[in-house]
Motif scaffolding. Structure first.
Motif, short mmCIF file in Angstrom:
data_model
loop_
_atom_site.label_atom_id
_atom_site.label_comp_id
_atom_site.label_asym_id
_atom_site.label_seq_id
_atom_site.Cartn_x
_atom_site.Cartn_y
_atom_site.Cartn_z
N ARG A 195 -15.38 8.23 -11.89
CA ARG A 195 -14.90 8.09 -10.52
C ARG A 195 -15.44 6.81 -9.88
NH1 ARG A 195 -17.14 12.34 -8.28
NH2 ARG A 195 -15.63 13.71 -9.25
N ARG A 196 -16.72 6.50 -10.14
CA ARG A 196 -17.30 5.27 -9.58
C ARG A 196 -16.60 4.03 -10.11
NH1 ARG A 196 -22.03 8.43 -9.95
NH2 ARG A 196 -22.46 7.69 -12.08
N ALA A 197 -16.27 4.04 -11.40
CA ALA A 197 -15.55 2.89 -11.98
C ALA A 197 -14.17 2.75 -11.37
CB ALA A 197 -15.45 3.06 -13.50
N VAL A 198 -13.49 3.89 -11.17
CA VAL A 198 -12.15 3.85 -10.58
C VAL A 198 -12.20 3.35 -9.14
CG1 VAL A 198 -10.22 5.29 -9.82
CG2 VAL A 198 -11.18 5.61 -12.11
N LEU A 204 -4.63 5.11 -10.25
CA LEU A 204 -6.07 5.08 -9.98
C LEU A 204 -6.41 5.89 -8.73
CD1 LEU A 204 -7.04 1.36 -10.72
CD2 LEU A 204 -7.61 3.37 -12.09
N VAL A 205 -5.56 5.79 -7.69
CA VAL A 205 -5.79 6.56 -6.47
C VAL A 205 -5.76 8.06 -6.78
CG1 VAL A 205 -4.81 7.18 -4.22
CG2 VAL A 205 -4.96 4.78 -4.90
N MET A 206 -4.78 8.48 -7.58
CA MET A 206 -4.69 9.90 -7.95
C MET A 206 -5.91 10.35 -8.75
SD MET A 206 -2.06 11.43 -6.70
CE MET A 206 -1.80 12.84 -7.78
N LEU A 207 -6.39 9.50 -9.64
CA LEU A 207 -7.60 9.84 -10.40
C LEU A 207 -8.80 9.99 -9.47
CD1 LEU A 207 -7.48 7.56 -13.59
CD2 LEU A 207 -7.28 10.04 -13.51
N ALA A 211 0.83 -1.20 0.00
CA ALA A 211 0.00 0.00 0.00
C ALA A 211 0.87 1.26 0.00
CB ALA A 211 -0.93 -0.01 1.21
N GLY A 212 1.92 1.28 0.83
CA GLY A 212 2.81 2.43 0.86
C GLY A 212 3.49 2.66 -0.48
N LEU A 213 3.87 1.55 -1.15
CA LEU A 213 4.53 1.68 -2.45
C LEU A 213 3.62 2.35 -3.47
CD1 LEU A 213 7.01 0.98 -4.24
CD2 LEU A 213 5.85 -1.17 -4.76
N LEU A 214 2.38 1.90 -3.58
CA LEU A 214 1.51 2.48 -4.60
C LEU A 214 1.09 3.91 -4.25
CD1 LEU A 214 -1.86 2.46 -3.91
CD2 LEU A 214 -1.39 0.02 -3.82
N LEU A 215 0.95 4.20 -2.93
CA LEU A 215 0.64 5.57 -2.53
C LEU A 215 1.80 6.53 -2.78
CD1 LEU A 215 -1.29 5.03 0.83
CD2 LEU A 215 -2.23 5.58 -1.42
N LEU A 216 3.01 6.00 -2.88
CA LEU A 216 4.18 6.82 -3.20
C LEU A 216 4.35 6.95 -4.71
CD1 LEU A 216 6.84 8.28 -2.54
CD2 LEU A 216 7.92 6.02 -2.36
N VAL A 217 4.26 5.82 -5.43
CA VAL A 217 4.52 5.83 -6.87
C VAL A 217 3.45 6.62 -7.62
CG1 VAL A 217 4.61 4.36 -8.92
CG2 VAL A 217 5.83 3.69 -6.85
N GLY A 218 2.17 6.45 -7.26
CA GLY A 218 1.09 7.13 -7.97
C GLY A 218 1.25 8.63 -7.98
N PRO A 219 1.33 9.30 -6.82
CA PRO A 219 1.51 10.75 -6.82
C PRO A 219 2.79 11.20 -7.51
CG PRO A 219 0.77 10.01 -4.67
CD PRO A 219 1.08 8.78 -5.46
N ALA A 220 3.91 10.48 -7.28
CA ALA A 220 5.17 10.89 -7.91
C ALA A 220 5.06 10.85 -9.43
CB ALA A 220 6.30 9.97 -7.43
N LEU A 221 4.45 9.80 -9.97
CA LEU A 221 4.34 9.67 -11.42
C LEU A 221 3.40 10.72 -12.00
CD1 LEU A 221 5.28 7.83 -13.73
CD2 LEU A 221 3.22 6.47 -13.39
N VAL A 222 2.23 10.91 -11.38
CA VAL A 222 1.25 11.88 -11.90
C VAL A 222 1.77 13.30 -11.76
CG1 VAL A 222 -1.05 12.82 -11.55
CG2 VAL A 222 -0.70 10.36 -11.53
N LEU A 223 2.42 13.63 -10.63
CA LEU A 223 2.97 14.97 -10.47
C LEU A 223 4.07 15.26 -11.48
CD1 LEU A 223 3.14 15.33 -6.57
CD2 LEU A 223 1.61 16.55 -8.14
N ARG A 264 -0.22 20.34 -3.00
CA ARG A 264 -0.14 20.02 -1.57
C ARG A 264 -0.79 18.69 -1.23
NH1 ARG A 264 -1.89 24.67 2.42
NH2 ARG A 264 -0.02 25.55 1.39
N GLY A 265 -2.00 18.44 -1.76
CA GLY A 265 -2.70 17.19 -1.45
C GLY A 265 -1.95 15.95 -1.92
N PRO A 266 -1.56 15.89 -3.22
CA PRO A 266 -0.78 14.74 -3.68
C PRO A 266 0.55 14.58 -2.93
CG PRO A 266 -1.66 15.95 -5.54
CD PRO A 266 -1.96 16.76 -4.32
N ALA A 267 1.18 15.72 -2.57
CA ALA A 267 2.44 15.63 -1.83
C ALA A 267 2.24 14.98 -0.47
CB ALA A 267 3.05 17.02 -1.67
N ARG A 268 1.16 15.35 0.22
CA ARG A 268 0.87 14.73 1.51
C ARG A 268 0.61 13.23 1.35
NH1 ARG A 268 -3.33 19.20 4.12
NH2 ARG A 268 -1.75 20.76 4.71
N LEU A 269 -0.11 12.88 0.30
CA LEU A 269 -0.39 11.46 0.06
C LEU A 269 0.91 10.69 -0.19
CD1 LEU A 269 -2.60 9.30 -0.31
CD2 LEU A 269 -2.61 9.87 -2.74
#
Length: 555
Positions: A411-414, A316-319, A166-178, A189-194
Motif C-alpha cells: 500500500r505504501r508503494a502504491v 492504483l487508486v483501487m488497490l 483526474a475524473g477519467l482515471l477515477l472512472l476507469v479504475g473502478p469500472a475496470l476492476v469491478l 458500494r465504495g468503488p461505485a461511489r468513487l
C-alpha cells in the motif's frame, strides 16, 4: 422469479439509456460542424513587412500565417501614428491569410499592427509588429482591449484539464476492476461511489473547458462570456469534440449502473469498452495532436497514452483505497499477479506512445532544451522515471509472492506512485496548454537566419517581394501587387524565375499559388550562396504586363 424478471428489465433499460446517449451524441455531431485540422499557426509574412518603410500608405495590411486561423472578434487592429484606429471595417479571414482594410489617408509615421487569432489546435495566437509610411516615428500605443492572455483564465483552464484527467482515471479504475478483478464477497458500494464521483468530475470539467474556452481565446476574465462567443466555441472543432465527449459520458452512464450493481454480460462490457475508447479520442482531437505534422499518428498515440494512464493510475487508486484494505490474502494472491501484468502493459504503452508523441512535438534537441514545452517534458520524464522505480519495487513484491502477506508495504508503494503521478498529471495539464516545442523554436526571435523584402515599381503596378529565410535551401516567396496609388492590383498571371549567373545557374522557374487577387506565394530551392537575380512578370489584363527584377543576397 421476480429477480429473474428484474435483471433483464434492468439490462434493457440500461441499453435503452445508452442508445439515448448515443442519439444525443449523433445530434451534437449533426448540429456542430467540425473544422479541418492543421498545424499550429505561426506568422510567416506580412504586407507591409514588419519594420518596413514604404513610400505611400497601403490600402490594406495582409498578414499570413503558416496555417488556417479563425477570427477573435475585435482583436485584429491597426493603430495610426497618432494613436487612432487606422483599420476600417472587419478583417477578412481566408485560410491562412488575414486582410485588414486600412485608411490610406491616416498620415505618415509608424503604424502598429496587433492581432489575436485562434490556431487550429484551439489555442490563441497573438502578436504585434510595426511598419512605417514615409519615415519611422515613435511607435503608437494600442489603447484598445489587451490582446494578451488573462493569467487567471489560463490557470483555470489548466485546473479544468487536470480535473478532467483526474475524473477519467477515477472512472476507469473502478469500472475496470469491478468488471474483471473484484472479489464477489466484497460490497461494490465504495468503488461505485468513487466511479460516480469520477464521472461527475469528468462531466463538470468538460463543461468548464467549454465555458473557459470563450474568455481564453478572447483574452478575458472568467466571466467574460457572451452568447455569440459561446456559439463560436460550440461551432468549432474544439466544441464539437467536447460535445461528443458529453454524449459518450451520457451513454456510458446508463451501462455503468448495472456494472456497479453486479457482474455484467459480455455485450455490455464490449459496448462500455467501445464508448470508453471513443471518448479517449476526444482529448487529442481538441488539442496539439490533431494539429501536429502527423495528425493521424499523433491522435492515435495520444489516445493510447491517455488510456494507459487511466488504466494504470485508476487501478492504483483501487488497490490503495479498497483491495489492499479489504481483500484477504487468498484473494490478493489471485488479484495482484493479474494486476501486475496489466500495469506492465499500461506502462509499456505509456512509454511507447509518449516517445512517439515527444519526437513529433519536439523534433530537435534544441527544442527540447530551449523551450518551455521541452523543459516541461524533461520534468515529466524525470518524474515518470521515479514512479517507474517505485512500480518496479511493487512488481518485485508481487513476483516474490509476498505482497499479499504484506499489504502495508504494497500500500505504501502504491501511495508513493499515486503521489508522484499526481504531479505528473499537473505537468501534463500544463503541457497541453503550452506551445509545442517545434512551433516555439520556429517562432522564436532569430530562428530564421535572414529575411529579404523590397518594393519594385513598374509603370502599371508596384510589387512587394518577400523571401524567407533568404538562405540556401528551401525559401518561401510572397508577392503583393498594388496599383500606382497603392490599392490592391488584381493579377491575371504571375511568372517568376531565379538565376545565379556567377555560379552558372540558369533561371529556375518558381511555381506560384495565387492566394488572393493581388497576392501569390511559392516555394523555391536556392542551392548556392550569392546574389540571385529574380525576374518577375506580372500580367494585369489581356494586354497589360510588365517585368521587374531584383537582386537577392542569399547567405
Amino acid at each position: 422469479m421476480t429477480a429473474a424478471v428484474r435483471r433483464p428489465s434492468r439490462a434493457v433499460a440500461a441499453r435503452s439509456g445508452a442508445v439515448a446517449g448515443l442519439l444525443l451524441l449523433l445530434v451534437a455531431l449533426l448540429l456542430v460542424p467540425a473544422t479541418p485540422a492543421s498545424a499550429h499557426a505561426v506568422l510567416v509574412s506580412s504586407s507591409p513587412a514588419a519594420s518596413a518603410v514604404v513610400p505611400d500608405a497601403p490600402a490594406q495590411v495582409v498578414i499570413t500565417f503558416s496555417e488556417s486561423v479563425r477570427k477573435v472578434p475585435g482583436k485584429v487592429r491597426v493603430i495610426a501614428p497618432d494613436g487612432s484606429r487606422a483599420d476600417r471595417g472587419e478583417p477578412t479571414f481566408q485560410g491562412a491569410e488575414v486582410t485588414i482594410p486600412v485608411d490610406p489617408g491616416a498620415g505618415r509615421g509608424t503604424y502598429l499592427v496587433s492581432y489575436r487569432v485562434i490556431s487550429a489546435d484551439s489555442h490563441p495566437v497573438s502578436g504585434a509588429f510595426t511598419y512605417s509610411v514615409g519615415a519611422p516615428s515613435e511607435p503608437p500605443t494600442d489603447s484598445g482591449t489587451d490582446n494578451r492572455a488573462n493569467p487567471v483564465t489560463e490557470t483555470a483552464v489548466k485546473v479544468a484539464k487536470y480535473a478532467g484527467y483526474a475524473g477519467l482515471l477515477l472512472l476507469v479504475g473502478p469500472a475496470l476492476v469491478l468488471a474483471a478483478l473484484w472479489p464477489r464477497r466484497l460490497s461494490r458500494r465504495g468503488p461505485a461511489r468513487l466511479a460516480w464521483t469520477g464521472l461527475g468530475v469528468l462531466a463538470v470539467a468538460t463543461l468548464a473547458e467549454i465555458w473557459l474556452q470563450v474568455p481564453y481565446v478572447n483574452g478575458g476574465g472568467l466571466f467574460d462570456v457572451t452568447g455569440s462567443g459561446l456559439g463560436d466555441v460550440l461551432g468549432s472543432a474544439y466544441g464539437t469534440t467536447h460535445l461528443v465527449r458529453l454524449g459518450l459520458i451520457a451513454a456510458a452512464a446508463f451501462l455503468l449502473r448495472p456494472l456497479f450493481a453486479g457482474p455484467v454480460g459480455r455485450t455490455d462490457g464490449i459496448i462500455l469498452a467501445v464508448l470508453g475508447g471513443a471518448a479517449l479520442f476526444t482529448w487529442p482531437l481538441a488539442g496539439h495532436a490533431a494539429a501536429s505534422p502527423a495528425p493521424a499518428v499523433s491522435v492515435v498515440v495520444d489516445a493510447v497514452h491517455l488510456g494507459a494512464m487511466a488504466v494504470w493510475l485508476g487501478g492504483l487508486v483501487m488497490l490503495a483505497v479498497f483491495l489492499l484494505r479489504r481483500a484477504d490474502e487468498r484473494e490478493l494472491d489471485a488479484i495482484l499477479p493479474i494486476w501486475s501484468r496489466w500495469a506492465a502493459l499500461a506502462v509499456a504503452a505509456l512509454l511507447l506512445a509518449g516517445t512517439v508523441q515527444g519526437l513529433i512535438e519536439v523534433a530537435s534537441l534544441q527544442a527540447l532544451i530551449d523551450t518551455t514545452y521541452g523543459q516541461l517534458l524533461l520534468a515529466k520524464i524525470a518524474l515518470f522515471a521515479l514512479v517507474i522505480g517505485v512500480a518496479a519495487y511493487s512488481r518485485a513484491l508481487v513476483r516474490r509472492r509476498v505482497a499479499a502477506g504484506r499489504p502495508g508495504s504494497m500500500r505504501r508503494a502504491v501511495v508513493a506512485e499515486l503521489v508522484i503521478t499526481a504531479v505528473v498529471l499537473g505537468v501534463s495539464a500544463t503541457l497541453v496548454q503550452t506551445t509545442p516545442a517545434r512551433t516555439a523554436v520556429a517562432d522564436a526571435p532569430g530562428a530564421s537566419p535572414g529575411y529579404f523584402s523590397t518594393t519594385l515599381s513598374s509603370p502599371i503596378y508596384s510589387l512587394q517581394v518577400e523571401l524567407d529565410p533568404a538562405e540556401t535551401g528551401n525559401n518561401s516567396m510572397h508577392l503583393y501587387a498594388y496599383t500606382p496609388d497603392n490599392r490592391p492590383q488584381p493579377v491575371q498571371e504571375w511568372k517568376v524565375t531565379a538565376a545565379l549567373p556567377s555560379a552558372g545557374i540558369e533561371p529556375i522557374t518558381v511555381p506560384l499559388l495565387p492566394l488572393s487577387d493581388n497576392h501569390a506565394t511559392g516555394e523555391v530551392n536556392l542551392p548556392a550562396r550569392g546574389d540571385w537575380q529574380l525576374r518577375i512578370t506580372v500580367r494585369t489584363s489581356d494586354i497589360d504586363q510588365a517585368t521587374v527584377t531584383a537582386t537577392v543576397p542569399i547567405k
